[in-house]
Design a protein around this motif. Sequence first.
Motif, PDB file in Angstrom:
ATOM      1  N   GLY A  61      20.605  66.265  34.411  1.00 33.32           N
ATOM      2  CA  GLY A  61      20.148  67.524  34.973  1.00 33.32           C
ATOM      3  C   GLY A  61      19.703  67.442  36.418  1.00 33.32           C
ATOM      4  N   SER A  62      20.169  66.406  37.124  1.00 36.03           N
ATOM      5  CA  SER A  62      19.740  66.192  38.505  1.00 36.03           C
ATOM      6  C   SER A  62      20.947  65.862  39.383  1.00 36.03           C
ATOM      7  CB  SER A  62      18.752  65.018  38.549  1.00 36.03           C
ATOM      8  OG  SER A  62      18.547  64.581  39.872  1.00 36.03           O
ATOM      9  N   THR A  63      20.842  66.201  40.662  1.00 33.06           N
ATOM     10  CA  THR A  63      21.886  65.852  41.616  1.00 33.06           C
ATOM     11  C   THR A  63      21.471  64.661  42.489  1.00 33.06           C
ATOM     12  OG1 THR A  63      21.073  67.481  43.201  1.00 33.06           O
ATOM     13  CG2 THR A  63      22.854  68.176  41.703  1.00 33.06           C
ATOM     14  N   GLU A  64      20.423  63.933  42.079  1.00 29.54           N
ATOM     15  CA  GLU A  64      20.042  62.715  42.801  1.00 29.54           C
ATOM     16  C   GLU A  64      21.225  61.749  42.783  1.00 29.54           C
ATOM     17  OE1 GLU A  64      16.264  60.931  41.692  1.00 29.54           O
ATOM     18  OE2 GLU A  64      15.676  62.859  40.831  1.00 29.54           O
ATOM     19  N   ALA A  65      21.201  60.780  43.678  1.00 28.12           N
ATOM     20  CA  ALA A  65      22.287  59.812  43.792  1.00 28.12           C
ATOM     21  C   ALA A  65      22.652  59.224  42.435  1.00 28.12           C
ATOM     22  CB  ALA A  65      21.898  58.691  44.754  1.00 28.12           C
ATOM     23  N   ALA A  66      23.957  59.206  42.152  1.00 21.85           N
ATOM     24  CA  ALA A  66      24.456  58.686  40.885  1.00 21.85           C
ATOM     25  C   ALA A  66      25.835  58.075  41.121  1.00 21.85           C
ATOM     26  CB  ALA A  66      24.545  59.798  39.846  1.00 21.85           C
ATOM     27  N   ALA A  67      26.287  57.290  40.133  1.00 23.52           N
ATOM     28  CA  ALA A  67      27.613  56.690  40.224  1.00 23.52           C
ATOM     29  C   ALA A  67      28.239  56.602  38.845  1.00 23.52           C
ATOM     30  CB  ALA A  67      27.544  55.299  40.849  1.00 23.52           C
ATOM     31  N   TYR A  68      29.558  56.706  38.841  1.00 26.02           N
ATOM     32  CA  TYR A  68      30.359  56.530  37.636  1.00 26.02           C
ATOM     33  C   TYR A  68      31.406  55.480  37.960  1.00 26.02           C
ATOM     34  CZ  TYR A  68      33.861  57.325  34.047  1.00 26.02           C
ATOM     35  OH  TYR A  68      34.770  57.145  33.035  1.00 26.02           O
ATOM     36  N   LEU A  69      31.442  54.423  37.171  1.00 27.76           N
ATOM     37  CA  LEU A  69      32.398  53.347  37.382  1.00 27.76           C
ATOM     38  C   LEU A  69      33.316  53.233  36.181  1.00 27.76           C
ATOM     39  CD1 LEU A  69      29.936  52.640  39.233  1.00 27.76           C
ATOM     40  CD2 LEU A  69      30.502  50.255  38.865  1.00 27.76           C
ATOM     41  N   GLU A  70      34.546  52.827  36.437  1.00 31.48           N
ATOM     42  CA  GLU A  70      35.491  52.490  35.383  1.00 31.48           C
ATOM     43  C   GLU A  70      35.998  51.089  35.679  1.00 31.48           C
ATOM     44  OE1 GLU A  70      38.635  55.372  34.666  1.00 31.48           O
ATOM     45  OE2 GLU A  70      37.379  56.890  35.630  1.00 31.48           O
ATOM     46  N   LEU A  71      35.866  50.192  34.711  1.00 32.85           N
ATOM     47  CA  LEU A  71      36.417  48.852  34.840  1.00 32.85           C
ATOM     48  C   LEU A  71      37.454  48.664  33.751  1.00 32.85           C
ATOM     49  CD1 LEU A  71      36.482  46.078  36.210  1.00 32.85           C
ATOM     50  CD2 LEU A  71      34.715  45.348  34.590  1.00 32.85           C
ATOM     51  N   LYS A  72      38.697  48.478  34.183  1.00 26.90           N
ATOM     52  CA  LYS A  72      39.810  48.312  33.261  1.00 26.90           C
ATOM     53  C   LYS A  72      40.458  46.966  33.551  1.00 26.90           C
ATOM     54  CE  LYS A  72      43.835  50.920  31.712  1.00 26.90           C
ATOM     55  NZ  LYS A  72      44.528  52.185  31.875  1.00 26.90           N
ATOM     56  N   SER A  73      40.767  46.219  32.492  1.00 21.44           N
ATOM     57  CA  SER A  73      41.384  44.921  32.686  1.00 21.44           C
ATOM     58  C   SER A  73      42.073  44.462  31.404  1.00 21.44           C
ATOM     59  CB  SER A  73      40.333  43.882  33.091  1.00 21.44           C
ATOM     60  OG  SER A  73      40.938  42.630  33.355  1.00 21.44           O
ATOM     61  N   ILE A  74      43.040  43.600  31.568  1.00 18.51           N
ATOM     62  CA  ILE A  74      43.654  42.925  30.433  1.00 18.51           C
ATOM     63  C   ILE A  74      42.667  41.864  29.945  1.00 18.51           C
ATOM     64  CG2 ILE A  74      45.543  41.385  29.758  1.00 18.51           C
ATOM     65  CD1 ILE A  74      47.254  42.873  31.879  1.00 18.51           C
ATOM     66  N   ASN A  75      42.539  41.745  28.644  1.00 23.28           N
ATOM     67  CA  ASN A  75      41.624  40.771  28.030  1.00 23.28           C
ATOM     68  C   ASN A  75      40.175  40.960  28.473  1.00 23.28           C
ATOM     69  OD1 ASN A  75      43.702  39.513  26.575  1.00 23.28           O
ATOM     70  ND2 ASN A  75      44.175  38.167  28.293  1.00 23.28           N
ATOM     71  N   LEU A  76      39.747  42.192  28.606  1.00 26.21           N
ATOM     72  CA  LEU A  76      38.355  42.459  28.937  1.00 26.21           C
ATOM     73  C   LEU A  76      37.503  42.021  27.744  1.00 26.21           C
ATOM     74  CD1 LEU A  76      36.620  43.809  31.194  1.00 26.21           C
ATOM     75  CD2 LEU A  76      36.639  45.845  29.775  1.00 26.21           C
ATOM     76  N   PRO A  77      36.592  41.089  27.950  1.00 22.57           N
ATOM     77  CA  PRO A  77      35.824  40.556  26.825  1.00 22.57           C
ATOM     78  C   PRO A  77      34.771  41.544  26.311  1.00 22.57           C
ATOM     79  CG  PRO A  77      35.121  39.541  28.881  1.00 22.57           C
ATOM     80  CD  PRO A  77      36.267  40.444  29.205  1.00 22.57           C
ATOM     81  N   GLU A  78      35.052  42.157  25.170  1.00 20.60           N
ATOM     82  CA  GLU A  78      34.138  43.143  24.593  1.00 20.60           C
ATOM     83  C   GLU A  78      32.740  42.576  24.373  1.00 20.60           C
ATOM     84  OE1 GLU A  78      33.841  45.591  20.448  1.00 20.60           O
ATOM     85  OE2 GLU A  78      35.820  45.442  21.358  1.00 20.60           O
ATOM     86  N   SER A  79      32.667  41.315  24.019  1.00 16.01           N
ATOM     87  CA  SER A  79      31.366  40.690  23.755  1.00 16.01           C
ATOM     88  C   SER A  79      30.535  40.509  25.026  1.00 16.01           C
ATOM     89  CB  SER A  79      31.557  39.332  23.076  1.00 16.01           C
ATOM     90  OG  SER A  79      32.265  38.447  23.930  1.00 16.01           O
ATOM     91  N   GLU A  80      31.144  40.703  26.195  1.00 11.86           N
ATOM     92  CA  GLU A  80      30.437  40.500  27.463  1.00 11.86           C
ATOM     93  C   GLU A  80      30.190  41.787  28.238  1.00 11.86           C
ATOM     94  OE1 GLU A  80      32.292  37.393  29.762  1.00 11.86           O
ATOM     95  OE2 GLU A  80      32.649  36.193  27.964  1.00 11.86           O
ATOM     96  N   THR A  81      30.464  42.950  27.625  1.00  7.54           N
ATOM     97  CA  THR A  81      30.309  44.197  28.391  1.00  7.54           C
ATOM     98  C   THR A  81      28.856  44.456  28.794  1.00  7.54           C
ATOM     99  OG1 THR A  81      30.300  45.476  26.334  1.00  7.54           O
ATOM    100  CG2 THR A  81      32.401  45.320  27.534  1.00  7.54           C
TER     101      THR A  81
END
Length: 112
Positions: free
Chosen positions: A51-71
């Motif tokens: 509910g705020s317009t203060e500084a924010a960020a949205y990131l997407e990290l996509k990779s082959i063999n992205l280790p789910e256990s390390e997210t």
Amino acid sequence: MPLLKIQTSTSIADKQQLALEASKKVAEILGKPERYVMVNVNDQQTLTFAGSTEAAAYLELKSINLPESETAQLSTRLCDFINSQLDIDVDRIYIEFSNAPRHLWGWNGATF
């Protein structure tokens, strides 16, 4: 093969430098050659969060063999990176992780 997309509501003076630093960081944290890392930076995006317009960020990290256990660890490291580079509070950053199957990731006229 790794792709990091950074979208932020802030203005970034040197987007190219941020992209280069992010490329190094992604290669380091994923243990992959930087020659395969791509980074896309979009600043001054219209973002609201909590509910705020203060500084924010949205990131997407996509990779082959992205280790789910390390997210969780990846989230910490990427949030800390964005905080140090853009001064955005870590509680105003969302990250979407995506593991790409080799046959669905193209490069150089073929797939991985």
